[in-house]
Scaffold this active site. Structure first.
Site, PDB file in Angstrom:
ATOM      1  N   GLU A   1      -8.938  -6.089  -4.872  1.00 28.44           N
ATOM      2  CA  GLU A   1     -10.244  -5.476  -5.177  1.00 28.44           C
ATOM      3  C   GLU A   1     -10.118  -3.948  -5.214  1.00 28.44           C
ATOM      4  O   GLU A   1     -10.968  -3.211  -4.696  1.00 28.44           O
ATOM      5  CB  GLU A   1     -11.314  -5.962  -4.197  1.00 28.44           C
ATOM      6  CG  GLU A   1     -11.542  -7.458  -4.378  1.00 28.44           C
ATOM      7  CD  GLU A   1     -12.749  -8.012  -3.658  1.00 28.44           C
ATOM      8  OE1 GLU A   1     -13.600  -7.243  -3.211  1.00 28.44           O
ATOM      9  OE2 GLU A   1     -12.827  -9.249  -3.567  1.00 28.44           O
TER      10      GLU A   1
ATOM     11  N   PHE B   1     -11.698 -14.885 -10.859  1.00 24.22           N
ATOM     12  CA  PHE B   1     -12.017 -13.621 -11.523  1.00 24.22           C
ATOM     13  C   PHE B   1     -10.698 -13.048 -12.018  1.00 24.22           C
ATOM     14  O   PHE B   1      -9.848 -12.645 -11.211  1.00 24.22           O
ATOM     15  CB  PHE B   1     -12.668 -12.711 -10.476  1.00 24.22           C
ATOM     16  CG  PHE B   1     -13.106 -11.356 -10.940  1.00 24.22           C
ATOM     17  CD1 PHE B   1     -14.390 -11.161 -11.434  1.00 24.22           C
ATOM     18  CD2 PHE B   1     -12.267 -10.255 -10.834  1.00 24.22           C
ATOM     19  CE1 PHE B   1     -14.830  -9.891 -11.805  1.00 24.22           C
ATOM     20  CE2 PHE B   1     -12.688  -8.989 -11.211  1.00 24.22           C
ATOM     21  CZ  PHE B   1     -13.976  -8.807 -11.694  1.00 24.22           C
TER      22      PHE B   1
ATOM     23  N   ILE C   1       1.022  -3.876  21.938  1.00 17.98           N
ATOM     24  CA  ILE C   1       0.548  -4.066  23.317  1.00 17.98           C
ATOM     25  C   ILE C   1       0.935  -5.447  23.844  1.00 17.98           C
ATOM     26  O   ILE C   1       1.416  -5.595  24.959  1.00 17.98           O
ATOM     27  CB  ILE C   1      -0.987  -3.851  23.398  1.00 17.98           C
ATOM     28  CG1 ILE C   1      -1.305  -2.376  23.146  1.00 17.98           C
ATOM     29  CG2 ILE C   1      -1.543  -4.303  24.747  1.00 17.98           C
ATOM     30  CD1 ILE C   1      -2.784  -2.079  22.937  1.00 17.98           C
TER      31      ILE C   1
HETATM   32  C1  LIG Z   1      -2.810 -12.070  -3.076  1.00 17.89           C
HETATM   33  C2  LIG Z   1      -3.416 -11.353  -4.218  1.00 17.89           C
HETATM   34  C3  LIG Z   1      -4.606 -11.811  -4.765  1.00 17.89           C
HETATM   35  C4  LIG Z   1      -5.171 -11.164  -5.871  1.00 17.89           C
HETATM   36  N1  LIG Z   1      -6.309 -11.682  -6.439  1.00 17.89           N
HETATM   37  C5  LIG Z   1      -6.748 -11.148  -7.611  1.00 17.89           C
HETATM   38  C6  LIG Z   1      -7.837 -11.773  -8.340  1.00 17.89           C
HETATM   39  O1  LIG Z   1      -8.425 -12.764  -7.902  1.00 17.89           O
HETATM   40  N2  LIG Z   1      -8.192 -11.241  -9.537  1.00 17.89           N
HETATM   41  C7  LIG Z   1      -7.567 -10.148 -10.060  1.00 17.89           C
HETATM   42  O2  LIG Z   1      -7.927  -9.738 -11.163  1.00 17.89           O
HETATM   43  N3  LIG Z   1      -6.550  -9.527  -9.396  1.00 17.89           N
HETATM   44  C8  LIG Z   1      -6.128 -10.006  -8.202  1.00 17.89           C
HETATM   45  N4  LIG Z   1      -5.085  -9.414  -7.531  1.00 17.89           N
HETATM   46  C9  LIG Z   1      -4.461  -8.221  -8.097  1.00 17.89           C
HETATM   47  C10 LIG Z   1      -4.791  -6.949  -7.340  1.00 17.89           C
HETATM   48  O3  LIG Z   1      -6.135  -6.604  -7.549  1.00 17.89           O
HETATM   49  C11 LIG Z   1      -3.804  -5.871  -7.836  1.00 17.89           C
HETATM   50  O4  LIG Z   1      -2.553  -6.170  -7.238  1.00 17.89           O
HETATM   51  C12 LIG Z   1      -4.248  -4.484  -7.489  1.00 17.89           C
HETATM   52  O5  LIG Z   1      -5.348  -4.104  -8.272  1.00 17.89           O
HETATM   53  C13 LIG Z   1      -3.137  -3.444  -7.720  1.00 17.89           C
HETATM   54  O6  LIG Z   1      -2.546  -3.586  -8.944  1.00 17.89           O
HETATM   55  P1  LIG Z   1      -0.952  -3.601  -9.050  1.00 17.89           P
HETATM   56  O7  LIG Z   1      -0.445  -4.610  -8.078  1.00 17.89           O
HETATM   57  O8  LIG Z   1      -0.570  -3.745 -10.465  1.00 17.89           O
HETATM   58  O9  LIG Z   1      -0.493  -2.184  -8.500  1.00 17.89           O
HETATM   59  P2  LIG Z   1      -0.413  -0.822  -9.314  1.00 17.89           P
HETATM   60  O10 LIG Z   1      -1.649  -0.577 -10.062  1.00 17.89           O
HETATM   61  O11 LIG Z   1       0.881  -0.804 -10.041  1.00 17.89           O
HETATM   62  O12 LIG Z   1      -0.356   0.221  -8.115  1.00 17.89           O
HETATM   63  C14 LIG Z   1       0.834   0.442  -7.330  1.00 17.89           C
HETATM   64  C15 LIG Z   1       0.561   1.619  -6.418  1.00 17.89           C
HETATM   65  O13 LIG Z   1       0.272   2.802  -7.186  1.00 17.89           O
HETATM   66  C16 LIG Z   1      -0.990   3.334  -6.797  1.00 17.89           C
HETATM   67  N5  LIG Z   1      -1.683   3.854  -7.995  1.00 17.89           N
HETATM   68  C17 LIG Z   1      -1.795   3.252  -9.194  1.00 17.89           C
HETATM   69  N6  LIG Z   1      -2.495   4.035 -10.040  1.00 17.89           N
HETATM   70  C18 LIG Z   1      -2.836   5.137  -9.342  1.00 17.89           C
HETATM   71  C19 LIG Z   1      -3.571   6.316  -9.650  1.00 17.89           C
HETATM   72  N7  LIG Z   1      -4.135   6.510 -10.844  1.00 17.89           N
HETATM   73  N8  LIG Z   1      -3.724   7.241  -8.688  1.00 17.89           N
HETATM   74  C20 LIG Z   1      -3.200   7.061  -7.457  1.00 17.89           C
HETATM   75  N9  LIG Z   1      -2.487   5.978  -7.091  1.00 17.89           N
HETATM   76  C21 LIG Z   1      -2.325   5.023  -8.022  1.00 17.89           C
HETATM   77  C22 LIG Z   1      -1.765   2.178  -6.205  1.00 17.89           C
HETATM   78  O14 LIG Z   1      -2.721   2.640  -5.278  1.00 17.89           O
HETATM   79  C23 LIG Z   1      -0.643   1.412  -5.513  1.00 17.89           C
HETATM   80  O15 LIG Z   1      -0.392   2.004  -4.264  1.00 17.89           O
HETATM   81  C24 LIG Z   1      -4.542 -10.014  -6.402  1.00 17.89           C
HETATM   82  C25 LIG Z   1      -3.349  -9.530  -5.828  1.00 17.89           C
HETATM   83  C26 LIG Z   1      -2.780 -10.184  -4.773  1.00 17.89           C
HETATM   84  C27 LIG Z   1      -1.493  -9.654  -4.207  1.00 17.89           C
END
Ligand SMILES: Cc1cc2nc3c(=O)[nH]c(=O)nc-3n(C[C@H](O)[C@H](O)[C@H](O)COP(=O)(O)OP(=O)(O)OC[C@H]3O[C@@H](n4cnc5c(N)ncnc54)[C@H](O)[C@@H]3O)c2cc1C
Length: 400
Positions: free
Chosen positions: A378, A125, A352
């Site tokens: 997710e 996905f 612990i």
């Molecule tokens: C091991 C792994 C597997 C994954 N598998 C998939 C997959 O199969 N398919 C897929 O599509 N993606 C996948 N992902 C991606 C994952 O869904 C994203 O990393 C996640 O959605 C966060 O996006 P980002 O890392 O760009 O963080 P960012 O969006 O940059 O967020 C960084 C921080 O800012 C906060 N933040 C961002 N915007 C806001 C807001 N508007 N308000 C408040 N806080 C905010 C977030 O909560 C977070 O704490 C995977 C990631 C990892 C690490």
């Protein structure tokens, strides 16, 4: 509404069979794959041979003909065995194949879902991009209609199963001016010219799962591989994430239960007179048990609701807005709650048990590193909190 928290005999038997299979066939070998960071091909074949890649899908689409609750039961048991494995099979079944089941037309289900549900092919996905994680409407991958196909250009990152998948659900912009309303979903086959996986990510945990980049360079996707309608990719993505959060949470609960068993075993080994002088340990065990129980019941409550929702969408039944909002809120709530109970329990369990628990090859040390991801993928937990908070403001506290 009657509230019955008991599983049927068939569900109990399903759990028993799954648990025995996982403990016998998967658990003894899974650590090897995590340590070697090797793809567990052999284990996935055995898992697929049980029908587990297609648990929630009807038999006519290659599935086992069960529903979301049985799938959640399975994921709880898989979570107890290994979070890497639950990531791989969860991305395949709960997220990617589920999108096909909910939004695919009959031809797409028969062509793609059948081999996926049977485990003959793996699915991924692909939503996240370098500039579009939480901010999904910022997706830059473009899909331009030319004749009877779409031409995809762009890249994805952090895609679970990305390099191993035979089929990928890809989200791209068919109209950049429209933001989220310009996103569309596509079914892309692995061998499509112009599609290629990039490097694997080096992660701190779930090392037995693959997470990769994906590239699209003038990648021609036939128009019949549009999943849902053009410009309706955003609801496809959000609905798939809502649906997947229940099973992800069940996996997290399973992993937490395993860690809890481990710390209970440790505390039982403390001589009774010493334990009486450290009675706060008993309070901590009680707190953990209460949190885990609450998370577990919450998972199955939301699982039942999600199951109903999935079937309505898959069968083109109109979904009442308030039911959908309730379901989204609950799915977001349970995802945050279950993964954070997991983090809390793992953290305290390591304290612990002490230094043994901190070791990389200890069930708790591994569980800690593997568990963090549940709070990120997710939808990060803060993004899920946003979903919950906005819905509370819009609809009030509400009857759930
Ligand atoms: C091991 C792994 C597997 C994954 N598998 C998939 C997959 O199969 N398919 C897929 O599509 N993606 C996948 N992902 C991606 C994952 O869904 C994203 O990393 C996640 O959605 C966060 O996006 P980002 O890392 O760009 O963080 P960012 O969006 O940059 O967020 C960084 C921080 O800012 C906060 N933040 C961002 N915007 C806001 C807001 N508007 N308000 C408040 N806080 C905010 C977030 O909560 C977070 O704490 C995977 C990631 C990892 C690490």
């Amino acid at each position: 509404m009657p509230i019955d928290f008991t599983f049927s005999e068939e569900q109990e038997q399903f759990r028993k069979t799954a648990r025995e299979f996982l403990r016998k066939e998967i658990e003894p070998k899974i650590q090897y794959y995590n340590d070697a960071e090797e793809w567990p091909e052999e284990l996935l074949k055995k898992y697929a041979a049980q029908g587990y890649m297609g648990v929630p899908f009807p038999k006519k689409y290659g599935g086992m003909g069960y529903g979301e609750l049985e799938y959640d039961i399975l994921m709880e048991e898989v979570g107890k065995i290994d979070p890497s494995f639950s990531t791989t099979v969860g991305a395949h079944c709960g997220l990617a194949s589920q999108s096909l089941y909910m939004f695919g037309n009959e031809e797409q289900r028969l062509k793609y879902l059948v081999p996926l549900a049977k485990g003959e092919k793996l699915c991924a996905f692909a939503l996240t991009e370098p500039e579009a994680g939480s901010d999904v409407p910022a997706i830059k991958t473009s899909a331009v209609k030319e004749g009877n196909h779409y031409v995809l250009n762009g890249s994805k990152q952090f895609i679970s199963n990305g390099d191993m998948a035979g089929v990928v659900i890809v989200f791209a912009s068919t109209d950049p001016d429209l933001g989220s309303k310009g996103l569309s979903a596509f079914i892309v086959e692995k061998d499509t010219p112009g599609f290629s996986p990039g490097k694997l990510e080096e992660k701190m945990g779930i090392k037995g799962s693959h997470t990769s980049e994906l590239f699209f360079e003038d990648c021609e996707v036939p128009e019949e591989n549009l999943l849902g309608q053009e410009g309706r990719g955003y609801p496809v993505a959000l609905t798939a994430l809502d649906a997947a959060r229940a099973s992800l949470s069940s996996g997290a609960v399973g992993a937490t239960e395993r860690a809890f068993e481990c710390v209970v075993e440790h505390v039982r080994g403390i001589p009774p007179d010493e334990l009486m002088q450290r009675e706060s340990l008993l309070f901590e065990l009680a707190d953990m048990a209460m949190q885990i129980k609450a998370a577990r019941y919450f998972c199955y409550h939301v699982g039942a609701q999600v199951g109903e929702y999935i079937e309505m969408i898959a069968n083109h039944v109109k979904v009442d807005r308030s039911f959908r909002d309730r379901m989204s809120r609950n799915a977001a709530m349970v995802k945050v709650f279950a993964t954070e109970v997991g983090a809390l329990v793992l953290n305290r369990a390591i304290d612990i048990v002490g230094m043994d628990g901190y070791m990389e090859n200890h069930l708790l040390g591994r569980g800690f590193n593997d568990g963090v991801i549940g709070e990120i993928y997710e939808g990060t937990n803060d993004i899920n909190r946003l979903v919950v908070g906005m819905d509370i403001v819009a609809r009030g506290v509400g009857e759930e």
